[in-house]
Design a protein around this motif. Structure first.
Motif, short mmCIF file in Angstrom:
data_model
loop_
_atom_site.label_atom_id
_atom_site.label_comp_id
_atom_site.label_asym_id
_atom_site.label_seq_id
_atom_site.Cartn_x
_atom_site.Cartn_y
_atom_site.Cartn_z
N ALA A 201 0.87 -1.46 0.14
CA ALA A 201 -0.26 -0.09 -0.10
C ALA A 201 0.78 1.12 0.05
O ALA A 201 0.59 2.28 -0.71
CB ALA A 201 -0.98 0.20 1.24
N TYR B 127 2.25 1.81 -3.55
CA TYR B 127 1.15 2.46 -4.36
C TYR B 127 0.98 3.93 -4.08
O TYR B 127 0.95 4.62 -5.17
CB TYR B 127 0.05 1.76 -4.20
N TYR C 223 -9.33 2.11 -2.91
CA TYR C 223 -8.57 2.95 -2.04
C TYR C 223 -8.91 2.64 -0.65
O TYR C 223 -8.29 2.92 0.31
CB TYR C 223 -9.06 4.53 -2.24
N ILE D 11 -6.59 -0.17 0.28
CA ILE D 11 -5.30 0.53 0.43
C ILE D 11 -5.02 1.10 2.07
O ILE D 11 -4.18 1.01 2.59
CB ILE D 11 -4.89 1.77 -0.86
#
Length: 243
Positions: free
Chosen positions: A109, A112, A201, A204
């Motif tokens: 995460a 990213y 999202y 994440i």
């Protein structure tokens, strides 16, 4: 430790955790070092022989893009080159973490977020749009508290509510307020939008928070992303194999 040995130690996974964090921060803040890392990654021919064919192809495509761009630039000329090397380095590290290693969910995460949430795009406009741009400018200058306050206001009764909620979640994520980010992205995921990254999202944010039940909750979100063909599907398919 010499620079090349230091870089090699990072990719071999032998650096202590605190040095690993310092390495990644240096890639973001030291363009000259980022260039060395990018060059090192591109020269690792042995890596290609060890990768599964599909994973190798993904990395090779990125390698060719970086190599082609490098061939058109003088390696030591101008600040723009240094910034480009930093961006290339970050992208290569993120690709390494996502596709080629058994990486903890939080690191996936983080990688990213480092490549996709470093800056928000700026557009022109007046009224609420102008206020949105003020929030985006605050975010891009890492004034996260100011940005959060602006996005919170716009997320209430604004024509830009969806964008404000998304930007609020990203701001909370980058500021380390993972619980706030989970809540914001959950609210975004519930909105009826043509394209909605909210669920991805949210996964994440859960992976970054990494609480007792967060990884299982993130896995559930990622499965829905894949099943419903939502934004983030390609990453979700890879991450589900690692969680």
């Amino acid at each position: 430790m010499e620079e090349q040995a230091y870089i090699a130690a990072y990719f071999e996974g032998t650096l202590p955790e605190e040095e690993k964090t310092a390495f990644e921060e240096r890639c973001l803040n030291d363009p000259l070092f980022a260039r060395e890392v990018a060059d090192y990654v591109m020269m690792r021919d042995a890596l290609r022989e060890e990768l599964h064919q599909q994973k190798h192809q993904r990395f090779a495509e990125l390698y060719q893009e970086v190599a082609a761009e490098t061939a058109t630039r003088h390696p030591y000329f101008g600040i723009k080159n240094l910034v480009w090397y930093a961006a290339a380095c970050i992208a290569l590290i993120a690709t390494w973490l996502i596709f080629f290693t058994n990486t903890p969910p939080k690191d996936l995460a983080n990688a990213y977020a480092a490549t996709h949430f470093k800056q928000l795009g700026v557009t022109m406009g007046a009224g609420e749009q102008e206020r949105m741009q003020q929030g985006i400018a605050a975010f891009n200058n890492r004034h996260f508290t100011e940005a959060s306050n602006i996005f919170k206001t716009l997320s209430k009764d604004s024509s830009l509510k969806a964008e404000a909620v998304k930007n609020l979640g990203i701001t909370q994520l980058m500021a380390g307020d993972y619980t706030g980010a989970v809540d914001s992205f959950d609210a975004l995921a519930r909105m009826d939008l043509f394209t909605n990254p909210g669920l991805f999202y949210k996964a994440i944010a859960l992976m970054q928070r990494s609480g007792p039940a967060d990884i299982e909750a993130a896995r559930k979100c990622l499965k829905e992303v894949v099943e419903q063909d939502l934004p983030g599907k390609s990453e979700a398919e890879v991450w589900l194999k690692k969680l």
